[in-house]
Design a protein around this motif. Structure first.
Motif, PDB file in Angstrom:
ATOM      1  N   ASP A  74       0.914  -1.192   0.056  1.00 43.09           N
ATOM      2  CA  ASP A  74       0.277   0.011   0.004  1.00 43.09           C
ATOM      3  C   ASP A  74       0.806   1.132  -0.072  1.00 43.09           C
ATOM      4  O   ASP A  74       0.621   2.206  -0.541  1.00 43.09           O
ATOM      5  CB  ASP A  74      -0.889  -0.020   1.302  1.00 43.09           C
ATOM      6  N   LYS A  75       1.661   1.390   0.920  1.00 43.28           N
ATOM      7  CA  LYS A  75       2.227   2.588   1.038  1.00 43.28           C
ATOM      8  C   LYS A  75       3.831   2.616   0.279  1.00 43.28           C
ATOM      9  O   LYS A  75       4.244   4.142  -0.098  1.00 43.28           O
ATOM     10  CB  LYS A  75       2.936   2.512   2.505  1.00 43.28           C
ATOM     11  N   LEU A  76       4.204   1.652  -0.217  1.00 41.63           N
ATOM     12  CA  LEU A  76       5.621   1.863  -1.185  1.00 41.63           C
ATOM     13  C   LEU A  76       5.387   1.511  -2.389  1.00 41.63           C
ATOM     14  O   LEU A  76       6.119   1.672  -3.500  1.00 41.63           O
ATOM     15  CB  LEU A  76       6.629   1.003  -0.651  1.00 41.63           C
ATOM     16  N   GLY A  77       4.261   0.716  -2.752  1.00 43.09           N
ATOM     17  CA  GLY A  77       4.022   0.315  -4.124  1.00 43.09           C
ATOM     18  C   GLY A  77       4.746  -0.786  -4.635  1.00 43.09           C
ATOM     19  O   GLY A  77       4.879  -0.951  -5.988  1.00 43.09           O
ATOM     20  N   ALA A  78       5.106  -1.499  -3.578  1.00 48.28           N
ATOM     21  CA  ALA A  78       5.887  -2.869  -4.259  1.00 48.28           C
ATOM     22  C   ALA A  78       4.992  -3.884  -4.888  1.00 48.28           C
ATOM     23  O   ALA A  78       3.778  -3.972  -4.691  1.00 48.28           O
ATOM     24  CB  ALA A  78       6.432  -3.560  -2.874  1.00 48.28           C
ATOM     25  N   ILE A  79       5.484  -4.629  -5.809  1.00 48.15           N
ATOM     26  CA  ILE A  79       4.668  -5.807  -6.592  1.00 48.15           C
ATOM     27  C   ILE A  79       5.021  -7.257  -6.266  1.00 48.15           C
ATOM     28  O   ILE A  79       4.479  -8.164  -6.522  1.00 48.15           O
ATOM     29  CB  ILE A  79       5.007  -5.548  -8.111  1.00 48.15           C
ATOM     30  N   GLY A  80       6.026  -7.444  -5.363  1.00 51.49           N
ATOM     31  CA  GLY A  80       6.516  -8.565  -4.794  1.00 51.49           C
ATOM     32  C   GLY A  80       7.314  -8.440  -3.442  1.00 51.49           C
ATOM     33  O   GLY A  80       7.583  -7.387  -3.124  1.00 51.49           O
ATOM     34  N   LEU A  81       7.719  -9.258  -3.005  1.00 52.17           N
ATOM     35  CA  LEU A  81       8.465  -9.367  -1.703  1.00 52.17           C
ATOM     36  C   LEU A  81       9.298 -10.549  -1.686  1.00 52.17           C
ATOM     37  O   LEU A  81       8.968 -11.753  -1.760  1.00 52.17           O
ATOM     38  CB  LEU A  81       7.293  -9.641  -0.617  1.00 52.17           C
ATOM     39  N   LYS A  82      10.595 -10.375  -1.349  1.00 47.76           N
ATOM     40  CA  LYS A  82      11.597 -11.650  -0.956  1.00 47.76           C
ATOM     41  C   LYS A  82      11.475 -11.496   0.489  1.00 47.76           C
ATOM     42  O   LYS A  82      11.663 -10.911   1.164  1.00 47.76           O
ATOM     43  CB  LYS A  82      12.962 -11.165  -1.166  1.00 47.76           C
ATOM     44  N   ILE A  83      11.206 -12.782   1.187  1.00 38.94           N
ATOM     45  CA  ILE A  83      10.948 -13.259   2.547  1.00 38.94           C
ATOM     46  C   ILE A  83      12.068 -14.124   2.890  1.00 38.94           C
ATOM     47  O   ILE A  83      12.073 -15.389   2.339  1.00 38.94           O
ATOM     48  CB  ILE A  83       9.447 -13.749   2.837  1.00 38.94           C
ATOM     49  N   VAL A  84      13.092 -13.586   3.279  1.00 41.21           N
ATOM     50  CA  VAL A  84      14.543 -14.435   3.391  1.00 41.21           C
ATOM     51  C   VAL A  84      14.728 -14.684   4.941  1.00 41.21           C
ATOM     52  O   VAL A  84      14.628 -13.773   5.919  1.00 41.21           O
ATOM     53  CB  VAL A  84      15.607 -13.732   2.719  1.00 41.21           C
ATOM     54  N   ASN A  85      15.162 -15.967   5.151  1.00 40.15           N
ATOM     55  CA  ASN A  85      15.945 -16.157   6.425  1.00 40.15           C
ATOM     56  C   ASN A  85      17.101 -16.831   6.337  1.00 40.15           C
ATOM     57  O   ASN A  85      17.077 -17.585   5.566  1.00 40.15           O
ATOM     58  CB  ASN A  85      14.930 -16.883   7.352  1.00 40.15           C
ATOM     59  N   ASN A  86      18.218 -16.325   6.731  1.00 41.80           N
ATOM     60  CA  ASN A  86      19.392 -17.039   6.529  1.00 41.80           C
ATOM     61  C   ASN A  86      19.824 -18.173   7.598  1.00 41.80           C
ATOM     62  O   ASN A  86      19.663 -17.538   8.663  1.00 41.80           O
ATOM     63  CB  ASN A  86      20.524 -15.951   6.525  1.00 41.80           C
ATOM     64  N   TYR A  87      19.800 -19.196   7.427  1.00 36.45           N
ATOM     65  CA  TYR A  87      20.010 -20.256   8.326  1.00 36.45           C
ATOM     66  C   TYR A  87      21.001 -21.199   7.799  1.00 36.45           C
ATOM     67  O   TYR A  87      21.341 -21.565   6.875  1.00 36.45           O
ATOM     68  CB  TYR A  87      18.836 -21.007   8.295  1.00 36.45           C
ATOM     69  N   GLY A  88      21.930 -21.320   9.089  1.00 34.91           N
ATOM     70  CA  GLY A  88      23.260 -22.261   8.620  1.00 34.91           C
ATOM     71  C   GLY A  88      24.359 -21.454   7.960  1.00 34.91           C
ATOM     72  O   GLY A  88      25.403 -22.036   8.501  1.00 34.91           O
ATOM     73  N   CYS A  89      24.409 -20.887   7.119  1.00 30.22           N
ATOM     74  CA  CYS A  89      25.118 -19.905   6.610  1.00 30.22           C
ATOM     75  C   CYS A  89      24.773 -18.517   6.105  1.00 30.22           C
ATOM     76  O   CYS A  89      23.582 -18.295   5.931  1.00 30.22           O
ATOM     77  CB  CYS A  89      25.820 -20.454   5.400  1.00 30.22           C
ATOM     78  N   GLU A  90      25.627 -17.698   6.272  1.00 29.82           N
ATOM     79  CA  GLU A  90      25.243 -16.110   5.865  1.00 29.82           C
ATOM     80  C   GLU A  90      24.259 -15.628   6.803  1.00 29.82           C
ATOM     81  O   GLU A  90      24.002 -14.503   6.532  1.00 29.82           O
ATOM     82  CB  GLU A  90      24.727 -16.075   4.499  1.00 29.82           C
ATOM     83  N   GLN A  91      24.084 -16.212   8.044  1.00 30.99           N
ATOM     84  CA  GLN A  91      23.513 -15.481   9.234  1.00 30.99           C
ATOM     85  C   GLN A  91      24.400 -14.692  10.120  1.00 30.99           C
ATOM     86  O   GLN A  91      25.163 -15.257  10.968  1.00 30.99           O
ATOM     87  CB  GLN A  91      22.712 -16.280  10.090  1.00 30.99           C
ATOM     88  N   LEU A  92      24.652 -13.334   9.779  1.00 32.85           N
ATOM     89  CA  LEU A  92      25.624 -12.571  10.411  1.00 32.85           C
ATOM     90  C   LEU A  92      25.217 -12.307  12.032  1.00 32.85           C
ATOM     91  O   LEU A  92      25.899 -12.237  12.822  1.00 32.85           O
ATOM     92  CB  LEU A  92      25.747 -11.106   9.606  1.00 32.85           C
ATOM     93  N   VAL A  93      23.916 -11.947  12.045  1.00 36.72           N
ATOM     94  CA  VAL A  93      23.513 -11.679  13.694  1.00 36.72           C
ATOM     95  C   VAL A  93      22.579 -12.666  14.078  1.00 36.72           C
ATOM     96  O   VAL A  93      21.779 -13.411  13.251  1.00 36.72           O
ATOM     97  CB  VAL A  93      22.416 -10.386  13.349  1.00 36.72           C
ATOM     98  N   LYS A  94      23.212 -13.379  15.202  1.00 32.92           N
ATOM     99  CA  LYS A  94      22.539 -14.744  15.537  1.00 32.92           C
ATOM    100  C   LYS A  94      21.476 -14.707  16.268  1.00 32.92           C
ATOM    101  O   LYS A  94      21.276 -15.246  17.442  1.00 32.92           O
ATOM    102  CB  LYS A  94      23.934 -15.426  16.338  1.00 32.92           C
ATOM    103  N   HIS A  95      20.503 -13.838  16.141  1.00 30.50           N
ATOM    104  CA  HIS A  95      19.326 -13.510  16.735  1.00 30.50           C
ATOM    105  C   HIS A  95      18.437 -13.699  15.377  1.00 30.50           C
ATOM    106  O   HIS A  95      18.324 -12.798  14.598  1.00 30.50           O
ATOM    107  CB  HIS A  95      19.387 -12.024  17.296  1.00 30.50           C
ATOM    108  N   TYR A  96      17.334 -14.592  15.920  1.00 29.89           N
ATOM    109  CA  TYR A  96      16.629 -14.911  14.396  1.00 29.89           C
ATOM    110  C   TYR A  96      15.792 -13.622  13.739  1.00 29.89           C
ATOM    111  O   TYR A  96      15.418 -12.842  14.671  1.00 29.89           O
ATOM    112  CB  TYR A  96      15.345 -15.865  15.059  1.00 29.89           C
TER     113      TYR A  96
END
Ligand code: AMP
Ligand code: ZN
Length: 128
Positions: A74-96
């Protein structure tokens, strides 16, 4: 947890651009956004990853993700969304945390980085 940057943000010891907050989660803009409006959905409890998380919190996080999707569309006019959780690798901050990365144009997404100079402007669009 003492040395955790996201716990410090949740406590208010480090400032953040807060989009939404309730008893269970805090949602704030990522300081190094892949696209405009890139935000992180973070449980207030220090949990390292989803394998440690109770179902109730996981369900709540996903309800919040649905609400944030509406806001981003609504507010930014996006047409899609990447919903990403880095698990196992590339998780820099170890708080979910779950990355919500708005997509504005079909077929062009390659995890770019954009400027963080306009975070206040983006926050205003999302929250006003
Ligand atoms: P990950 O690699 O999945 O652990 O991603 C951590 C994310 O946290 C990165 O996208 C960082 O840009 C973001 N980040 C780190 N410190 C902060 C902060 N103080 N405020 C907002 N986002 C942050
Ligand atoms: Zn933490």
């Amino acid at each position: 947890m003492e040395d955790c940057i996201f716990c410090k943000i949740i406590k208010g010891d480090i400032p953040s651009k807060t989009v939404f907050e309730d008893d269970v989660v805090k949602v704030f803009l990522d300081v190094n956004p892949n696209t405009e409006g890139h935000m992180l959905v973070v449980p207030k409890k220090h949990i390292t990853d989803f394998t440690e998380m109770d179902d109730e919190t996981l369900t709540h996080i996903h309800h919040v993700i649905k609400d944030m999707k509406e806001l981003i569309y609504d507010k930014l006019g996006a047409i899609g969304l990447k919903i990403v959780n880095n698990y196992g690798c590339e998780q820099l901050v170890k708080h979910y945390h779950v990355h919500l990365i708005p997509v504005y144009k079909e077929g062009t997404f390659e995890y770019p980085y954009v400027s963080s100079d306009n975070l206040d402007e983006i926050l205003d669009k999302l929250t006003k």
